[in-house]
Structures are given as C-alpha cells and as structure tokens.
Design a protein around this motif. Sequence first.
Motif, PDB file in Angstrom:
ATOM      1  N   SER A   1      20.633  11.245  -9.515  1.00 54.62           N
ATOM      2  CA  SER A   1      19.571  10.371 -10.021  1.00 54.62           C
ATOM      3  C   SER A   1      18.668   9.851  -8.907  1.00 54.62           C
ATOM      4  N   THR A   2      19.199   9.705  -7.686  1.00 58.59           N
ATOM      5  CA  THR A   2      18.327   9.260  -6.596  1.00 58.59           C
ATOM      6  C   THR A   2      17.266  10.318  -6.319  1.00 58.59           C
ATOM      7  N   ALA A   3      17.660  11.587  -6.387  1.00 52.56           N
ATOM      8  CA  ALA A   3      16.680  12.661  -6.240  1.00 52.56           C
ATOM      9  C   ALA A   3      15.607  12.530  -7.305  1.00 52.56           C
ATOM     10  N   ARG A   4      16.039  12.314  -8.540  1.00 54.30           N
ATOM     11  CA  ARG A   4      15.050  12.204  -9.622  1.00 54.30           C
ATOM     12  C   ARG A   4      14.123  11.010  -9.420  1.00 54.30           C
ATOM     13  N   LYS A   5      14.672   9.912  -8.895  1.00 54.22           N
ATOM     14  CA  LYS A   5      13.835   8.733  -8.625  1.00 54.22           C
ATOM     15  C   LYS A   5      12.728   9.077  -7.610  1.00 54.22           C
ATOM     16  N   TYR A   6      13.092   9.774  -6.533  1.00 53.47           N
ATOM     17  CA  TYR A   6      12.096  10.072  -5.507  1.00 53.47           C
ATOM     18  C   TYR A   6      11.100  11.127  -5.978  1.00 53.47           C
ATOM     19  N   ILE A   7      11.585  12.069  -6.796  1.00 53.06           N
ATOM     20  CA  ILE A   7      10.663  13.063  -7.356  1.00 53.06           C
ATOM     21  C   ILE A   7       9.653  12.365  -8.252  1.00 53.06           C
ATOM     22  N   SER A   8      10.134  11.385  -9.002  1.00 53.66           N
ATOM     23  CA  SER A   8       9.234  10.644  -9.883  1.00 53.66           C
ATOM     24  C   SER A   8       8.200   9.862  -9.068  1.00 53.66           C
TER      25      SER A   8
ATOM     26  N   MET B   1      -9.246   0.916  16.803  1.00 53.80           N
ATOM     27  CA  MET B   1      -8.091   0.020  16.870  1.00 53.80           C
ATOM     28  C   MET B   1      -6.816   0.822  16.573  1.00 53.80           C
ATOM     29  N   LYS B   2      -5.735   0.496  17.281  1.00 49.70           N
ATOM     30  CA  LYS B   2      -4.455   1.162  16.999  1.00 49.70           C
ATOM     31  C   LYS B   2      -3.551   0.180  16.254  1.00 49.70           C
ATOM     32  N   LEU B   3      -3.035   0.597  15.116  1.00 50.36           N
ATOM     33  CA  LEU B   3      -2.222  -0.275  14.275  1.00 50.36           C
ATOM     34  C   LEU B   3      -0.875   0.367  13.969  1.00 50.36           C
ATOM     35  N   VAL B   4       0.174  -0.428  14.089  1.00 46.86           N
ATOM     36  CA  VAL B   4       1.494   0.013  13.626  1.00 46.86           C
ATOM     37  C   VAL B   4       1.845  -0.854  12.428  1.00 46.86           C
ATOM     38  N   ILE B   5       2.076  -0.230  11.288  1.00 46.89           N
ATOM     39  CA  ILE B   5       2.351  -0.962  10.053  1.00 46.89           C
ATOM     40  C   ILE B   5       3.797  -0.761   9.650  1.00 46.89           C
ATOM     41  N   LYS B   6       4.529  -1.875   9.623  1.00 46.60           N
ATOM     42  CA  LYS B   6       5.932  -1.802   9.210  1.00 46.60           C
ATOM     43  C   LYS B   6       6.024  -2.264   7.762  1.00 46.60           C
ATOM     44  N   VAL B   7       6.450  -1.385   6.882  1.00 43.30           N
ATOM     45  CA  VAL B   7       6.484  -1.677   5.452  1.00 43.30           C
ATOM     46  C   VAL B   7       7.916  -1.952   5.008  1.00 43.30           C
ATOM     47  N   THR B   8       8.103  -3.068   4.344  1.00 46.85           N
ATOM     48  CA  THR B   8       9.445  -3.428   3.857  1.00 46.85           C
ATOM     49  C   THR B   8      10.014  -2.351   2.944  1.00 46.85           C
ATOM     50  N   GLY B   9      11.318  -2.101   3.048  1.00 42.65           N
ATOM     51  CA  GLY B   9      11.972  -1.132   2.180  1.00 42.65           C
ATOM     52  C   GLY B   9      11.848  -1.500   0.711  1.00 42.65           C
ATOM     53  N   LYS B  10      11.630  -2.786   0.420  1.00 43.95           N
ATOM     54  CA  LYS B  10      11.517  -3.211  -0.996  1.00 43.95           C
ATOM     55  C   LYS B  10      10.358  -2.518  -1.691  1.00 43.95           C
ATOM     56  N   TYR B  11       9.375  -2.108  -0.907  1.00 39.46           N
ATOM     57  CA  TYR B  11       8.207  -1.409  -1.477  1.00 39.46           C
ATOM     58  C   TYR B  11       8.638  -0.174  -2.259  1.00 39.46           C
ATOM     59  N   PHE B  12       9.765   0.417  -1.878  1.00 42.16           N
ATOM     60  CA  PHE B  12      10.202   1.671  -2.491  1.00 42.16           C
ATOM     61  C   PHE B  12      11.306   1.470  -3.527  1.00 42.16           C
ATOM     62  N   ASP B  13      11.542   0.206  -3.904  1.00 45.12           N
ATOM     63  CA  ASP B  13      12.720  -0.046  -4.733  1.00 45.12           C
ATOM     64  C   ASP B  13      12.602   0.471  -6.155  1.00 45.12           C
ATOM     65  N   ASP B  14      11.480   0.292  -6.792  1.00 40.76           N
ATOM     66  CA  ASP B  14      11.360   0.813  -8.158  1.00 40.76           C
ATOM     67  C   ASP B  14      10.598   2.132  -8.128  1.00 40.76           C
ATOM     68  N   GLU B  15      10.555   2.795  -9.286  1.00 35.54           N
ATOM     69  CA  GLU B  15       9.918   4.111  -9.353  1.00 35.54           C
ATOM     70  C   GLU B  15       8.410   4.026  -9.589  1.00 35.54           C
ATOM     71  N   GLY B  16       7.866   2.825  -9.564  1.00 36.44           N
ATOM     72  CA  GLY B  16       6.451   2.610  -9.915  1.00 36.44           C
ATOM     73  C   GLY B  16       5.473   3.267  -8.949  1.00 36.44           C
TER      74      GLY B  16
ATOM     75  N   GLY C   1      15.330  -0.332   1.864  1.00 34.77           N
ATOM     76  CA  GLY C   1      15.363  -0.909   0.518  1.00 34.77           C
ATOM     77  C   GLY C   1      16.680  -0.725  -0.202  1.00 34.77           C
ATOM     78  N   SER C   2      16.619  -0.822  -1.535  1.00 35.63           N
ATOM     79  CA  SER C   2      17.856  -0.858  -2.316  1.00 35.63           C
ATOM     80  C   SER C   2      18.608   0.470  -2.286  1.00 35.63           C
ATOM     81  N   THR C   3      17.902   1.583  -2.125  1.00 33.59           N
ATOM     82  CA  THR C   3      18.611   2.864  -2.040  1.00 33.59           C
ATOM     83  C   THR C   3      19.466   2.892  -0.778  1.00 33.59           C
ATOM     84  N   ALA C   4      18.932   2.349   0.310  1.00 37.34           N
ATOM     85  CA  ALA C   4      19.723   2.242   1.534  1.00 37.34           C
ATOM     86  C   ALA C   4      20.982   1.418   1.266  1.00 37.34           C
TER      87      ALA C   4
END
Lengths: 224, 224, 224, 224, 224, 224
Positions: free
Chosen positions: A43-50, D1-16, D42-45
């Motif tokens: 299901s994690t694969a399906r989540k990332y594919i989605s 300008m040189k920018l390094v952007i660190k994005v929280t893992g929570k950004y990837f938590d839902d399938e949206g 994020g939560s998958t981790a």
Amino acid sequence: MKLVIKVTGKYFDDEGDKSLLPRAVRGLVERGNRVAVVTGGGSTARKYISMGRSLGLNEASLDLMGIWVSRLNAFLVAMALNDLAYGRVPESLEQFIEYWSQGKVVVTGGFQPGQSTAAVAALVAEATVADYLVIATTVEGVYDSDPRLNPEAKLLPRVTTAELKRILETSQSVKAGTYELLDPMAMKIVERSRIRVLVTNVNRLDRLTDVIKGSGIASIVEPV
Amino acid sequence: MKLVIKVTGKYFDDEGDKSLLPRAVRGLVERGNRVAVVTGGGSTARKYISMGRSLGLNEASLDLMGIWVSRLNAFLVAMALNDLAYGRVPESLEQFIEYWSQGKVVVTGGFQPGQSTAAVAALVAEATVADYLVIATTVEGVYDSDPRLNPEAKLLPRVTTAELKRILETSQSVKAGTYELLDPMAMKIVERSRIRVLVTNVNRLDRLTDVIKGSGIASIVEPV
Amino acid sequence: MKLVIKVTGKYFDDEGDKSLLPRAVRGLVERGNRVAVVTGGGSTARKYISMGRSLGLNEASLDLMGIWVSRLNAFLVAMALNDLAYGRVPESLEQFIEYWSQGKVVVTGGFQPGQSTAAVAALVAEATVADYLVIATTVEGVYDSDPRLNPEAKLLPRVTTAELKRILETSQSVKAGTYELLDPMAMKIVERSRIRVLVTNVNRLDRLTDVIKGSGIASIVEPV
Amino acid sequence: MKLVIKVTGKYFDDEGDKSLLPRAVRGLVERGNRVAVVTGGGSTARKYISMGRSLGLNEASLDLMGIWVSRLNAFLVAMALNDLAYGRVPESLEQFIEYWSQGKVVVTGGFQPGQSTAAVAALVAEATVADYLVIATTVEGVYDSDPRLNPEAKLLPRVTTAELKRILETSQSVKAGTYELLDPMAMKIVERSRIRVLVTNVNRLDRLTDVIKGSGIASIVEPV
Amino acid sequence: MKLVIKVTGKYFDDEGDKSLLPRAVRGLVERGNRVAVVTGGGSTARKYISMGRSLGLNEASLDLMGIWVSRLNAFLVAMALNDLAYGRVPESLEQFIEYWSQGKVVVTGGFQPGQSTAAVAALVAEATVADYLVIATTVEGVYDSDPRLNPEAKLLPRVTTAELKRILETSQSVKAGTYELLDPMAMKIVERSRIRVLVTNVNRLDRLTDVIKGSGIASIVEPV
Amino acid sequence: MKLVIKVTGKYFDDEGDKSLLPRAVRGLVERGNRVAVVTGGGSTARKYISMGRSLGLNEASLDLMGIWVSRLNAFLVAMALNDLAYGRVPESLEQFIEYWSQGKVVVTGGFQPGQSTAAVAALVAEATVADYLVIATTVEGVYDSDPRLNPEAKLLPRVTTAELKRILETSQSVKAGTYELLDPMAMKIVERSRIRVLVTNVNRLDRLTDVIKGSGIASIVEPV
C-alpha cells in the motif's frame, strides 16, 4: 537447495510484527539452503504512485516510485536478517549476481519499470538456477478460479506451467489486477527456463520445508 | 521534438562505415531535437550467446552476454558522437534518467535479461515523454505479412497500435523470431503510454525529419 | 599458490567450445590455489577498433573499444565459473583489489587505454603477490627468435627476466606486433616486483600444475 | 540567489496534491535562482521505523529506514521537477556536490544516521554558500515558546542565531521532539558558517520571494 | 567479541614504523574477534585544511579535505592488513554496512563534513552492535582534568557515560580542541545506544585484550 | 582551444598560497578555452609511500598511496575552482570521459599503479584531442642536459618529439628520477597521437596564453 522467495507487498502494509519472514529465512539458511528474497511494494507503493500521478509523472516514473518502496521493504528485511544477508539491496539483476556471488542471502525489491516483482523473482530464480521460485501471497495457492470472487474456487495442488498460463490468460480477474501471480514477462521466464514454482500463503513461510515436501497447503507448478 | 531511435543490431554486423547513424543524430541535434539512441546486439551478440550456451550458462546469463554486446555498440556510437553525447552508457533506466537530465544525447544498449532492446527503447520513450519512438530496422516499415517470406506483402503507411498488436500476434514469423519489431513488453509500454512509433529502414535515418513529415517511406503507428 | 593467468584474446575468436579454461581454473581452485584470470580481446576487439577508426575515434577511445571486448570475454569466463568467481568484472586495479579481497576467483579484462592486457596481468600479479604470472598464448613458450617466422627457432625452457627483455627489445617481430608477450609497461612491473612468469600454450592450461612442476612444455622467466 | 529549502516530511503525509513545492521551485528557478531541496520523511518514515523496531534493528539501521523514506520523497519531487532537476537523489554530501556542479536543482533526502534532515540542509547550505537556508515547516516561524502548547506564543520576525540557539536549548518541547527546527548538529553548521535561516510555513513556499523581501509571515535568523 | 577501534590521526603524523596497529588488529582477529578500524586525519589533514582555507574554501569543503586524508590513512591500514581486510575504504555508513556484511575487517576514515571521526566510530559501533568502542588516543584514558595542562590530573579507570558527558562539557580544554574525545554527535550516539567506550593509549593496542580484561591502563565508560 | 595542464606535485608541498593555479585556470576558461588539470602527488605522496614500505606493502599498493595523494591535490583544486569544475575527481580515464562530456573543467590525479601522472595527462590529452599538453614543472622547459646538475645546460625552445625521446633515454638523470618529464608510457601516447607538448615553469601558468603564443619562456615539443 536454492530458493527464491517472492513476498507480496501486502506483508508490509500494517505496522505489525514482521518477524515471520526473517525467522523463516534464518531457519532455511541454518538447514543449509541458499535463499534470495524478493519483496513487493504494497500500500505504501500505491500511496506514492497516487501522489506521483497527481503530479503528472509519466508511467515509467510512477513505476519507479513503486520500485523504491519495494526496495525499502527489501532493506528492512535485509537489516532484520543481520549478518545472514548482504548489506545492500541490488538495483538490477547484474548487481544481484554480484552480491549473490558472495554467499549471503540477498534481498531485493523491484528492478525496472514495466515489470512486476514477480518478473524480478523469476529472473532471480533463473540466474541462480533455483530449485523453487516460491510465491508467498495472500491466498493458499493456484485455484481454478479467483477464490476471492468465487467461494467454490478449488485449490489445485499440482499444475503444469502450461495450465497455469491458460488459467492466468483466461481469468477476468487477472485483467482487473486483483489476482496477480505471474505477469507475462514472469511467465515467459518461468517457461523458458522450466522453473518450478510453488505458490503458498505468506503465513506458511515458517513451514516452507514441509510445504515443499508436500505436507502443507500450496500449489506446485511444474514444466511437465 | 524528442526522439528515441532504436537501431537494429544488424547495423553493426560488418566492419564497414558506420558514420550514417552519428551523422543523422548530429543533424537532428543541430536542428534543435533531443535524441536518445538504443542499439541492438547483432551477430556479435549471437556469437557470444552461442559460446555461453556451449559453456552451460543459464538463460539470464546468456541474455547478459547479448546485453554487453549491445552496450559495446552503444559505446561506439557515443564515442563517435563525441561532445554531443553523454560519455557513458547507462546500464538501467534509472541511470538513463540521471544521464538524460544533463541535456546530452544518451546512447544505451540493453538493460536487463528477459527483454529486447525494443522494450528498452519503449521504456526510454516513456521516461522521456518522446514524440516518436523510431524503430530503425532492415525493412521499410510494417507490412501486412512478412516481406521476407511473401513478395506480395504490402507496406502499411499508417497503422493503429491495436492493429500492430494483432499483426504481431498472428504472424507466424514473429514466433520464428525473423520479423521482430516489438516484443510483448515493448508493446505493453507503447500501449499504456500511447507512444507514437515510426518504423523505417535504418538507411533512411539521415532523412528522418522528412520521414516524420510523411515524405519518406515508413510506417507510423499511433494509438488511435 | 597464487596464480594469475593471462589468456590470449585468440582463445575467444571462434564460437567453438570454451570449456578448457573454466575447467582448468576449477581444477586449480579445487586443489587449493587462488586464481585470477585476465582475458585479451581477440578478433572481436579488432573488429570494433576497425569500426571506431572508420568513425574517426581518437586512439584512447579505440583502446577502450578493445578493452570493452576483453571485459566481455572476462564476463563470459566469470559466468562459466559460476559460484567460484566474483560475479562482476573489475574495471580498474582498485576494483580488482576490492573484489579479490573477498576470496573468489576474479576475472578481468583490460583496465585502461595505452596498455596491453599483459600489463594488466602484471599489475594483478603484483597486487596479489602472485607466485606465477602465467601467459597462456598460442606458442609453446619463449623462443630465441619468432617461431612463426623462423622454423629453427629454439624454445628456451628457462630465461632470466633480463634475457627476456633483451629478446623482446631486439626482436623485429615485436615491433610488427606479431609476437607479443609483454609490452614495456608489463616488463617494467615484472622487473620491479621480480615476478616469475610462465609462458605456455593456452591448450596446456588443464595441465598447468604439471607445467609449473616442470613436466610440461613451457618457459619460465625468473629474476635471476 | 542561492536557496536551500528544507521541507518538512509532513508535507508528504497524505496522498493529496503535492504540486505546491515543484511549482514554487520552478518559479524560483525561472526567476534566476539556484535551488536545492531537502525533504524530510514524515509518517511513512515513522511507520518503517516502527516496523524496524519490532524487528529489533539497531538505532543506526532504524535511522536508515527513515533516510530511505526521505529519499523516496526527494525522488518524487525530482521526478515532478522533470527537466529542471538532476535525475538522481544524492546519498551523501559528496554526491550532492558532484550533482550540484552540473547546474540543475538537486533534491536530496537524508544522508546519514544520527542527524536530522535539518542538519543535511545546513550542510548543503554551507557547501553551496547559500544566501538562505529556508526551513519550510508547519508553523509560521520561530516563536518565543511552542505555539502548539501555548496559544499566547509570539512569532519573532527577526532573531539572532544566538537567540535561536537559546530558545531551542531551553524549550521543553524540543526535548519532547514536537517542535523541531534545528538539531545541535544543524545549529553548529549554521553558527560556524554564519548561515542566514528563514523559517516559514510550507504553504507559503509559492510566495517565497515576497517572504524573503519581508512582506510575508516568517522569521529570519541571522548571525548578528 | 566485536570491537570498533578509533585511532587518533596523530598515529600517522611521522613517517615512522606503523606496524603496531595492523599487528594488533591481526592478533585480535586471530583470537576470533570481529574488528572495525576508524582512522583520524592528523597533521596531513591540518596541512590540507590550511591550504584550502588560503584558497577560500567553505567549511564543508575544508572538512572534506580532512576526511580524504583520514581515508588515506584508512587505506594504508587496509593494505597493510592485506587479506584480513576488505579491499576498499567505505565513504558512508551505508557502504560500511555493505562491506562489513562480508565478514572482513573494515577500515574507514571520515564519512561526512560537520562530524568528527569519533562520531564515525560511534556510528560504526552502533551499526555493528559492538561490544566496545575503543578510543586509541595519545593519553592513557579519561582524566578529571586535562592531563596536558594539569600534571595532577587523575586518571579515572571507570566512568559512567553521564559523568564523561559532564567532564567533556565543563572542560575548557574541550572548547580549545586540545583534549578531544567525543564530540556532541558521538556522545549522543553513545548515549542512545548505550555503547561501552574504552579510552586508552594507542601504544597499548597490542595488549588490548588485557586492557579490556582490566589488567591494563585505560578508562572504561559505561551507561550506568 | 583545449588544454590539459599537468601540475607537478611539488606545487602542493608547502602550506603556502595555492591560488596561482585556480586563478590561471579561471582566466583560461573565461577566455573560452576548455581545460583539464592533472595533479601530481609531491612530498605527501612520498611520505605515505615511505610509511607503506615500512609496512611491507607491494609496489602496486605503494603506487596507490601516491595516487590517492594526487587525487587529494586534485580535489583541493576542484573545490577551489568552485562552480567551474566538475565536483568529483575521476578515478579512471573512463570516468574522466564521462565527467568531461558535461562541459566543466575536470581535475584529476593518478589513475593506476605503474604509470606516472604524466602518463595520465597524456591519456587525457589524447582522449580530449587537446591542442596542448602543458607540463607545468619546476624548471623552465626542456634542456639539452639536466639544469640542476649542469649550470651550462641550454634551454631548447623547440624540440621534436623524436629529439625529446632521445634526450630522455640518454639522460642519466632520468634513471635517477630527478628530472622527470615523460615516462615511457606517456612518451608512447604522445607519439602515437602526435600530441603537442609545452613544458614550462609552474609559476608561469598565469601567463600561459602568452607562453603558447611564444612570448614566454618554455619549450614546445612537436611531432615534426
């Protein structure tokens, strides 16, 4: 005996105890077998594919998302096997062959877009000249129809490769993707190298030696 | 325009002048196209597969012999393209994607046992979202029957993907391996990503822009 | 005993049975020796160099064509050795050292433009502190003149490194490239590390232990 | 300008929909900035770390599970950026430096056990001599206390590096892991290279230029 | 027993005899222990960092200069260990894990900017679940104050991890960098995985088994 | 113009200012030239070779110690060149070709035991079809005898490749290793590809364009 065990990605779907698989592999190695493990994505694969699809990724890149997740599952199993396993997940058959030449269990996920992890497992079985390709799935073996649609479906303890091919080709459910065993590429490898396939429930992995001897529920697919 | 050109291994069979292909690619790049090239193995591949078979190699290892030869052909083309090409031959789609991201022509041979270089080319076309997958072969295009067996075979200038699939499946010659265009894996990729395929003679590569515009002999295969 | 065996590329020229070499290596390993194999390129190398030259490749790239073919030959031998060999062909001495540290037979082709596979074999013999560098070639050993030009040429069963150097330097045939044994770089390595060299016919490889003991036709080259 | 952007893992938590980040990066690049992106797990981790813990993995291996997931997130972003991004996720700072030297956006996940992706981002900012290290998180910036525990917490639009360090050290919530910004290693890198840090809500990434100019809600952390 | 030995870079400062370390490791392996070695950079590292600083390199690149020198030291030790050691120096913990899985001694230098080789050694001890992390340094163990500043400094044969942490944090000399044992990252790893640390003089390495048994001068740091 | 600059390892011997070389390369690139740099090892290389010898390393491993140091020097230069250079040091000619294909300056040290960095530079000049191989050394050019032994030695502003070869072969000092320019392998490459060589003092690198035009002290070596 040389065994290639293909484990369904569903095995990794929940956060529950995952010790069955490493325990089974350890048991097999301790009894003198050489083992390779191939893990699916689940299901994690399906989540990332989605997520990838919502970002407009092409099909090859979507497949790669699933492949990465299957490798994550492979890495988890390799770390759990500890000193029994080669400490890295191969990303191609060539890397698999390199790692395998060093005598340890090798755990691998997907190799390449456009093919299932069943095809990976078939390739690995071919390259290692395995005695059995074990498909550890969520059903008990090969049925004459889809057991999840038809409660009367009959388990077939022994099938020829040709029969399996016919079942897979005629089954509607295959097209719907709900009863996947071997995709055409996996089937082609199994045929050309006359690989013996054993289909069984992932929960039976810790009794795999019994299953191979015939005293456990499973289907054995043989060239003739 | 993005083009993936799959060149038959036969192109490399004799020691003669091989400048047609690099010249054609250079012309396309100079006119602003991005190009990837996929090379087959040809008779050298068959020679090594034959030696491997006499040594008892398994099918996966035999396929690897052929893949190495196709990479040798790819390396020859990359070196001839000089500063236009990425200076290394990728060994997997993931490496292809990495090299391709750097803006140069990427020349690749086979990726993996169990699949043809046509399947490699289809994957590359999918991953690059190519405008055309060009199959540069020894015949002029897609025929209604095998032109080498049937002198009356008719060239089909326009075919749908579905029609091509039917032709390939029913053709006896496909089974005999004498008239290969797309193996089932390549076909599956072409279908799922609705890739436009152009089949033409490898000798026409230096007029490829004309061929694409319709003023050259070839077959165009399109989803609908 | 540690042995480095350099096999002439001519061994791979026809499609015939190639089992002599893997069988000989297997025999040596089973009797407790450690073995590295270095393969030449042969006529396929020459074919690709010829194609490259027609494409205007520079000398370094032409050498690389030959190196790739020698690696193809190495890969064939590695696959035939199966579980005895490390499952990948090293592309540099550093990779060779890495693979060798894992206890298996390592089969290697060329490393780098500008040097022969004899130089590769000398480097490998130096890095492994080999007991013998075996040059398996198409003649029976070192002669006082080129045996293919002079039917009276006398085989020298024992030569010093200094004598061999003098023979190689004065021989016209060396310049013509028809009687190659050790190029200057190989010679330099052999000298500086006082490596014992055994020159024999590739057909005698399956009796290599006898040859080393002195009961087979060959030449032994020693520092003093 | 040189920018390094660190994005929280929570950004990837839902399938949206995940298009905000690639869109923002594309905008920055089109306006002439060079951008590196660092993604959390994020939560998958956490799911995989939890499975690993049930399997008895050591802490370093558990960290590796999280790192792999962060790389999966990085790969998703790289694929979505398409031709703007280098087509591979680096696995160490050395690989990052190699890929970065080729002029593309580089997207990276974690590098090594024992450090957060914030530390990775600080290293990347140091190695690229970035103008800003942007921490894109789930709160609006740096507060005088944890905004999720204390509704009265005040956003600090400008803080010195020394002040931030004191806030992080005294905050109970840091110890509890609920309000993570910079771990000690990241803090050390930021201090030694006097890196300017901008903390803002991940949702504001598409207006990052405004935020940097001071017309958006955020905190800027500067050496003095 | 599994041992990770961290050797101070000062060991490599002069050109003198370096055989103590390989001899000690060989002895430990022959008595059935598994050993990993981590080497520091020493004065050569400082020389290159100084050159880099004069060239305006950023801090991350300066750290990389030191890391490369520590790897050079590691490579020297690996080559001296010969057939006991894996023939390549890992450049990350992931590579370390891969190499370690093959049963040989693995010798490593630094992994990444922003952390000391002590942190590397702590990570390696964690990933291998080592029985002891041995810090082989230029003093005899842990003192209650800096033995090089205070002639009355008392050696502490047994310390708790918490006590060591307090000593390191309060010691002025730590800030001045003259009495380095464990940097904060190393300390954090030692704490979270409850690793037992043994601090001793590098000259005592050939009697390490005695030292571990308690009959040699050293300090043992334990979780409680 | 394409230039390959071989810098003597002595350049890196003291800790002093090293900005001459990166400044000169930057100037050349800004004037539209493509540049590759090859660095020697210098006294640090000799220190490590000496340590290796005391440890009983074989000659190939000793050479590798020197190669690693030359790569360290290469890495220092690459980091100083910053965004002009490819961010990694190649370890073989094949890697060099890959990195070079991406349009940046590539800085390299040694490739392989048994050959000097002059041979590396000759290979690189051959593979890039360079206009000049520049040997930046500690003397002003090619002399009719060793300028450090003979105060009357005369600088030769123009020499043929054949003359240089004769000078190198007859010079006693070459055997003593004190006046090294081109070892036999480098000489062979220079001959076969008719590479123009320019020998000058490393201190003149910032006026290299003048030197090439003939208005600076140097020797030019040409095929005829």
